[in-house]
Design a protein around this motif. Structure first.
Motif, PDB file in Angstrom:
ATOM      1  N   UNK A  71      55.904  25.811  39.826  1.00 23.27           N
ATOM      2  CA  UNK A  71      56.438  27.001  39.692  1.00 23.27           C
ATOM      3  C   UNK A  71      56.989  27.289  41.483  1.00 23.27           C
ATOM      4  N   UNK A  72      58.124  28.149  41.150  1.00 20.72           N
ATOM      5  CA  UNK A  72      58.315  28.564  42.683  1.00 20.72           C
ATOM      6  C   UNK A  72      57.537  29.461  43.260  1.00 20.72           C
ATOM      7  N   UNK A  73      57.234  29.023  44.536  1.00 19.99           N
ATOM      8  CA  UNK A  73      56.276  29.837  45.288  1.00 19.99           C
ATOM      9  C   UNK A  73      56.878  31.061  45.860  1.00 19.99           C
ATOM     10  N   UNK A  74      58.253  31.197  46.235  1.00 16.38           N
ATOM     11  CA  UNK A  74      58.708  32.413  46.717  1.00 16.38           C
ATOM     12  C   UNK A  74      58.806  33.405  45.806  1.00 16.38           C
ATOM     13  N   UNK A  75      59.058  33.095  44.346  1.00 19.86           N
ATOM     14  CA  UNK A  75      59.208  33.860  43.417  1.00 19.86           C
ATOM     15  C   UNK A  75      57.856  34.411  43.188  1.00 19.86           C
ATOM     16  N   UNK A  76      56.719  33.722  43.333  1.00 18.89           N
ATOM     17  CA  UNK A  76      55.338  33.997  43.106  1.00 18.89           C
ATOM     18  C   UNK A  76      54.928  35.010  44.118  1.00 18.89           C
ATOM     19  N   UNK A  77      55.416  34.775  45.293  1.00 17.38           N
ATOM     20  CA  UNK A  77      54.952  35.965  46.382  1.00 17.38           C
ATOM     21  C   UNK A  77      55.612  37.108  46.474  1.00 17.38           C
ATOM     22  N   UNK A  78      56.830  37.108  46.051  1.00 14.46           N
ATOM     23  CA  UNK A  78      57.743  38.080  46.093  1.00 14.46           C
ATOM     24  C   UNK A  78      57.316  39.217  44.893  1.00 14.46           C
ATOM     25  N   UNK A  79      56.779  38.706  43.637  1.00 14.10           N
ATOM     26  CA  UNK A  79      56.255  39.192  42.485  1.00 14.10           C
ATOM     27  C   UNK A  79      54.857  39.728  42.678  1.00 14.10           C
ATOM     28  N   UNK A  80      54.143  38.965  43.554  1.00 16.64           N
ATOM     29  CA  UNK A  80      52.667  39.562  43.865  1.00 16.64           C
ATOM     30  C   UNK A  80      52.752  40.900  44.584  1.00 16.64           C
ATOM     31  N   UNK A  81      53.778  40.713  45.641  1.00 22.64           N
ATOM     32  CA  UNK A  81      54.000  42.092  46.479  1.00 22.64           C
ATOM     33  C   UNK A  81      54.463  43.116  45.650  1.00 22.64           C
ATOM     34  N   UNK A  82      55.563  42.857  45.031  1.00 22.92           N
ATOM     35  CA  UNK A  82      56.150  43.952  43.882  1.00 22.92           C
ATOM     36  C   UNK A  82      54.977  44.479  42.884  1.00 22.92           C
ATOM     37  N   UNK A  83      54.319  43.688  42.347  1.00 24.06           N
ATOM     38  CA  UNK A  83      52.986  44.063  41.521  1.00 24.06           C
ATOM     39  C   UNK A  83      52.102  44.817  42.281  1.00 24.06           C
ATOM     40  N   UNK A  84      51.830  44.642  43.546  1.00 25.01           N
ATOM     41  CA  UNK A  84      51.042  45.430  44.694  1.00 25.01           C
ATOM     42  C   UNK A  84      51.685  46.895  44.688  1.00 25.01           C
ATOM     43  N   UNK A  85      52.810  46.686  44.896  1.00 31.13           N
ATOM     44  CA  UNK A  85      53.705  48.018  45.206  1.00 31.13           C
ATOM     45  C   UNK A  85      53.606  48.822  43.899  1.00 31.13           C
ATOM     46  N   UNK A  86      53.431  48.240  42.781  1.00 29.92           N
ATOM     47  CA  UNK A  86      53.809  49.035  41.765  1.00 29.92           C
ATOM     48  C   UNK A  86      52.397  49.647  41.188  1.00 29.92           C
ATOM     49  N   UNK A  87      51.078  48.964  41.770  1.00 30.93           N
ATOM     50  CA  UNK A  87      49.921  49.502  41.793  1.00 30.93           C
ATOM     51  C   UNK A  87      49.784  50.798  42.517  1.00 30.93           C
ATOM     52  N   UNK A  88      50.464  50.607  43.825  1.00 32.97           N
ATOM     53  CA  UNK A  88      50.381  51.756  44.753  1.00 32.97           C
ATOM     54  C   UNK A  88      51.301  52.983  44.297  1.00 32.97           C
ATOM     55  N   UNK A  89      52.369  52.748  43.305  1.00 29.33           N
ATOM     56  CA  UNK A  89      53.224  53.749  42.904  1.00 29.33           C
ATOM     57  C   UNK A  89      52.615  54.452  41.667  1.00 29.33           C
ATOM     58  N   UNK A  90      51.754  53.617  40.928  1.00 28.48           N
ATOM     59  CA  UNK A  90      50.995  54.040  39.718  1.00 28.48           C
ATOM     60  C   UNK A  90      49.946  54.887  39.907  1.00 28.48           C
ATOM     61  N   UNK A  91      49.241  54.495  41.073  1.00 31.52           N
ATOM     62  CA  UNK A  91      48.032  55.221  41.582  1.00 31.52           C
ATOM     63  C   UNK A  91      48.322  56.539  42.376  1.00 31.52           C
ATOM     64  N   UNK A  92      49.494  56.368  42.812  1.00 28.85           N
ATOM     65  CA  UNK A  92      49.896  57.619  43.512  1.00 28.85           C
ATOM     66  C   UNK A  92      50.216  58.508  42.486  1.00 28.85           C
ATOM     67  N   UNK A  93      50.721  58.231  41.298  1.00 23.93           N
ATOM     68  CA  UNK A  93      51.070  59.327  40.343  1.00 23.93           C
ATOM     69  C   UNK A  93      50.010  59.909  39.784  1.00 23.93           C
ATOM     70  N   UNK A  94      48.826  59.203  39.608  1.00 28.01           N
ATOM     71  CA  UNK A  94      47.520  59.718  39.173  1.00 28.01           C
ATOM     72  C   UNK A  94      47.101  60.701  40.332  1.00 28.01           C
ATOM     73  N   UNK A  95      47.225  60.409  41.613  1.00 28.74           N
ATOM     74  CA  UNK A  95      46.655  61.298  42.429  1.00 28.74           C
ATOM     75  C   UNK A  95      47.603  62.462  42.636  1.00 28.74           C
ATOM     76  N   UNK A  96      49.018  62.528  42.596  1.00 28.48           N
ATOM     77  CA  UNK A  96      49.585  63.644  42.399  1.00 28.48           C
ATOM     78  C   UNK A  96      49.284  64.435  41.329  1.00 28.48           C
ATOM     79  N   UNK A  97      48.932  64.010  40.111  1.00 29.08           N
ATOM     80  CA  UNK A  97      48.790  64.772  38.916  1.00 29.08           C
ATOM     81  C   UNK A  97      47.357  65.708  39.142  1.00 29.08           C
TER      82      UNK A  97
END
Length: 162
Positions: free
Chosen positions: A1-27
Motif C-alpha cells: 500500500x502507498x505510504x504517502x496515501x496512508x499518511x495523508x489519510x491518517x492526518x485527514x482522518x484526525x482533522x475530521x475527528x477535530x471537526x466532528x468534536x468541535x461541532x459537539x462542543x459548539x452545540x
C-alpha cells in the motif's frame, strides 16, 4: 500500500475527528456564554468559535496563495455566522473542500509542490501545510475546550474523540 496515501489519510482522518468534536462542543454552548472572555487580551468564546470554524476553508485559500484581501473577505463571511448550527455547517463544508483538495494532490505534488502564503517570505510543501492544518485546528479546539471548562460546562476527554 502507498505510504504517502496512508499518511495523508491518517492526518485527514484526525482533522475530521477535530471537526466532528468541535461541532459537539459548539452545540453545548448556551447563548448567554458567547461573550465570555477569559482575559482582556484574548478572543471571546464567539470570536474563537468563528475563527476555528473558518480554519479549514481559510487555510486552504492561504495555502493556495490567495491574496490578503481575498482571505479577509473570506474571514468576514465567517464573522457573520449567527448560530452554532450555521458555524457547524460552514466548518463541515470548509473541511470537505480542504479534504477534497488534499486528496486530489498527486503524491509528487503532496511531497514537493511548494506554495507561499501572502504573509511569509518562503513557502512550504503541501505535506507541511496538512500538518500545519491539523496543529492549528487542534490548538484552537483545545482553547475552546478550556473556555468551556472555565465556564463550568460538563465537558471531558470523551467530547474530544467522537
Amino acid at each position: 500500500m502507498n505510504t504517502i496515501h496512508i499518511l495523508k489519510n491518517e492526518l485527514l482522518d484526525e482533522l475530521e475527528v477535530g471537526v466532528c468534536s468541535m461541532g459537539g462542543l459548539l452545540r453545548k454552548v448556551q447563548a448567554r456564554d458567547w461573550g465570555y472572555r477569559p482575559a482582556d487580551n484574548m478572543r471571546n468564546l464567539e470570536e474563537l468559535a468563528k475563527h476555528i470554524v473558518a480554519i479549514p476553508e481559510v487555510d486552504l485559500n492561504i495555502w493556495q496563495e490567495k491574496d490578503q484581501a481575498t482571505i479577509q473577505k473570506l474571514e468576514a463571511k465567517y464573522d457573520k455566522l449567527e448560530s452554532a448550527d450555521a458555524m457547524i455547517e460552514a466548518m463541515n463544508n470548509g473541511f470537505q473542500g480542504y479534504k477534497t483538495f488534499m486528496q486530489s494532490l498527486s503524491d509528487e505534488d503532496f511531497l514537493t509542490k511548494k506554495s507561499k502564503p501572502f504573509y511569509l517570505e518562503e513557502g512550504a510543501i503541501q505535506a507541511h501545510w496538512l500538518v500545519e492544518e491539523v496543529s492549528h485546528f487542534f490548538h484552537h479546539r483545545g482553547q475552546f475546550f478550556n473556555y468551556l471548562k472555565q465556564l463550568g460546562y460538563d465537558v471531558n476527554m470523551f467530547d474530544l474523540y467522537v
